[in-house]
Scaffold this motif. Structure first.
Motif, short mmCIF file in Angstrom:
data_model
loop_
_atom_site.label_atom_id
_atom_site.label_comp_id
_atom_site.label_asym_id
_atom_site.label_seq_id
_atom_site.Cartn_x
_atom_site.Cartn_y
_atom_site.Cartn_z
N ARG A 1 -13.83 -71.32 -35.92
CA ARG A 1 -14.99 -71.81 -37.18
C ARG A 1 -16.36 -71.60 -36.60
O ARG A 1 -17.45 -72.11 -37.07
N SER B 1 -8.13 -63.84 -41.30
CA SER B 1 -9.46 -64.46 -41.51
C SER B 1 -9.41 -65.99 -41.09
O SER B 1 -8.47 -66.34 -40.71
N VAL B 2 -10.95 -66.43 -41.32
CA VAL B 2 -10.91 -67.79 -40.73
C VAL B 2 -9.96 -68.68 -41.48
O VAL B 2 -9.32 -69.67 -40.83
N GLU B 3 -9.71 -68.59 -42.69
CA GLU B 3 -8.75 -69.42 -43.47
C GLU B 3 -7.53 -69.32 -43.23
O GLU B 3 -6.66 -70.13 -43.27
N ASP B 4 -7.05 -68.05 -42.95
CA ASP B 4 -5.62 -67.78 -42.22
C ASP B 4 -5.39 -68.55 -41.01
O ASP B 4 -4.30 -69.26 -40.90
N ALA C 1 -6.90 -71.24 -40.08
CA ALA C 1 -7.02 -72.53 -40.14
C ALA C 1 -5.69 -73.15 -40.86
O ALA C 1 -5.48 -74.32 -40.54
N ARG C 2 -5.27 -72.44 -41.54
CA ARG C 2 -3.94 -72.81 -42.51
C ARG C 2 -2.99 -72.92 -41.14
O ARG C 2 -1.94 -73.97 -41.43
N GLU D 1 -8.21 -77.80 -36.62
CA GLU D 1 -9.19 -78.17 -37.57
C GLU D 1 -9.50 -79.76 -37.54
O GLU D 1 -10.76 -80.03 -37.78
#
Length: 390
Positions: free
Chosen positions: A322, A335-338, A340-341, A347
């Motif tokens: 982040r 990616s960031v969201e990859d 994060a999941r 998180e």
């Protein structure tokens, strides 16, 4: 709520002044002309049950040097916790490697060994567990996973000076460990760092590399850099090290009371403890705002309100993925969201974690009572708005 100051940090007296004068009077202020750094290395290694220690310029350089010692090459992958200070991943990137974040344990906030297998590839060269807040990561499980795969373990112990795992010092856990002596740490000279080395061979290699690649016979063996600690720093650290055991004992006692009281406040989830971590210096008292109880309450608002009440409190580090810094150097394809999941605990800590600095634990019962009262007051009186962060 509180106007009296909490204990100062760093703590020092005439012992540090005498040590600085002693180092000055040597007439040579770098390690090859004096003896303070050599003696600090011996004492630091003994304190951590390590075969050898090497003093360096700072904790970031300690990590970079450890990666240099293992021969990290451009494109090699290094597994790191998604929740840690950014220096852990930056050290990998500065050596040309690719940091691969994994999630942290929801109780201890340290790297979760259960996440390792999902991210390992043929390019994985090392894993860096971080002993966050002073709590030792599950070194048994991490080492048992890494050793059969030929993956090197490097402990990031920047927050864990003097911590012990099943009664053993970090130097007995079979891997390198790196430390920081920056101003906020429980052992400090303003700046500085160190490595614990598991073998004489690894110590000599690291020593050569920290000295511009120059071996003891002054021959230039390899291309490296200057990571030497100056004598004045070593002298101060020797005195500070002499205080650490007693300070740690006091922090352990005070933290037990503080954590128990905080856990009784609705919406507060303190960092837990693995019973195998038999000594924790408690660099930070860490806790999370429970979104179930406090979903509409912003973490940073809580931190600012606590400061306004005279209680030292800080928002936790963001998850490394982040930060803008993480993406300015080499990363993997995710990616960031990859990330994060697959890192929900990191998180949560990054969005909702809070920290109380260790010097609070060097006070008395009143200091602990005031922290608890301040947290309870702030959570009770701050207005809620919206659904809050995850």
């Amino acid at each position: 709520m509180r106007t009296a100051p909490f204990p100062d940090w760093p703590q020092f007296d005439d012992s540090e002044r005498a040590a600085v004068v002693r180092a000055l009077d040597q007439g040579s202020w770098w390690r090859h002309g004096g003896k303070e750094v050599d003696l600090f290395e011996e004492e630091f290694a003994e304190f951590h049950d390590a075969p050898a220690a090497l003093a360096v310029t700072n904790g970031s350089h300690a990590l970079e040097l450890a990666l240099e010692v293992i021969g990290l090459r451009p494109g090699d992958e290094v597994i790191v916790p998604a929740y840690t200070f950014i220096a852990t991943s930056t050290a990998v990137q500065r050596r040309g490697g690719i940091p691969v974040p994994v999630d942290v344990d929801p109780v201890t906030f340290c790297l979760d060994p259960a996440g390792l297998e999902a991210v390992v590839t043929e390019r994985t060269r090392a894993v860096i567990p971080v002993h966050i807040g002073g709590h030792i990561a599950d070194m048994g499980a991490i080492t048992a996973w890494a050793d059969p795969r030929g993956i090197t373990v490097i402990q990031d112990a920047a927050q864990a000076h003097g911590a012990r795992w099943r009664g053993r010092g970090l130097g007995q856990l079979g891997s390198m460990a790196t430390f920081s002596f920056q101003e906020t740490k429980v052992l400090t000279a303003g700046e500085g760092g160190a490595l614990l080395l598991p073998t004489e061979e690894s110590y000599e290699d690291a020593r050569t590399r920290h000295n511009c690649g120059r071996a003891r016979d002054l021959s230039l063996r390899t291309a490296s850099s200057n990571y030497r600690m100056p004598e004045l720093t070593g002298a101060v650290l020797r005195v500070q090290l002499g205080r650490l055991a007693a300070q740690t004992e006091q922090r352990e006692r005070r933290h037990e009371k503080l954590a128990a009281a905080l856990s009784g406040i609705p919406g507060i989830i303190p960092q837990g403890r693995d019973e195998r971590c038999t000594v924790n210096p408690h660099y930070m008292t860490m806790f999370v705002l429970d979104p179930g109880e406090l979903g509409g309450l912003d973490r940073d608002t809580v931190a600012h309100a606590l400061l306004a009440e005279g209680i030292p409190a800080f928002g936790g580090n963001p998850a490394i993925h982040r930060t803008e810094a993480f993406w300015t150097a080499r990363t993997g394809d995710e990616s960031v969201e990859d990330i994060a999941r697959r890192c929900p605990n990191a998180e949560r800590l990054g969005h909702r974690g809070l920290m109380i600095p260790h010097q609070v634990l060097l006070g008395g019962d009143q200091e602990i009572d005031d922290v608890v009262e301040g947290v309870a007051k702030v959570l009770a009186e701050l207005p809620r708005s919206g659904a809050g962060q995850p």
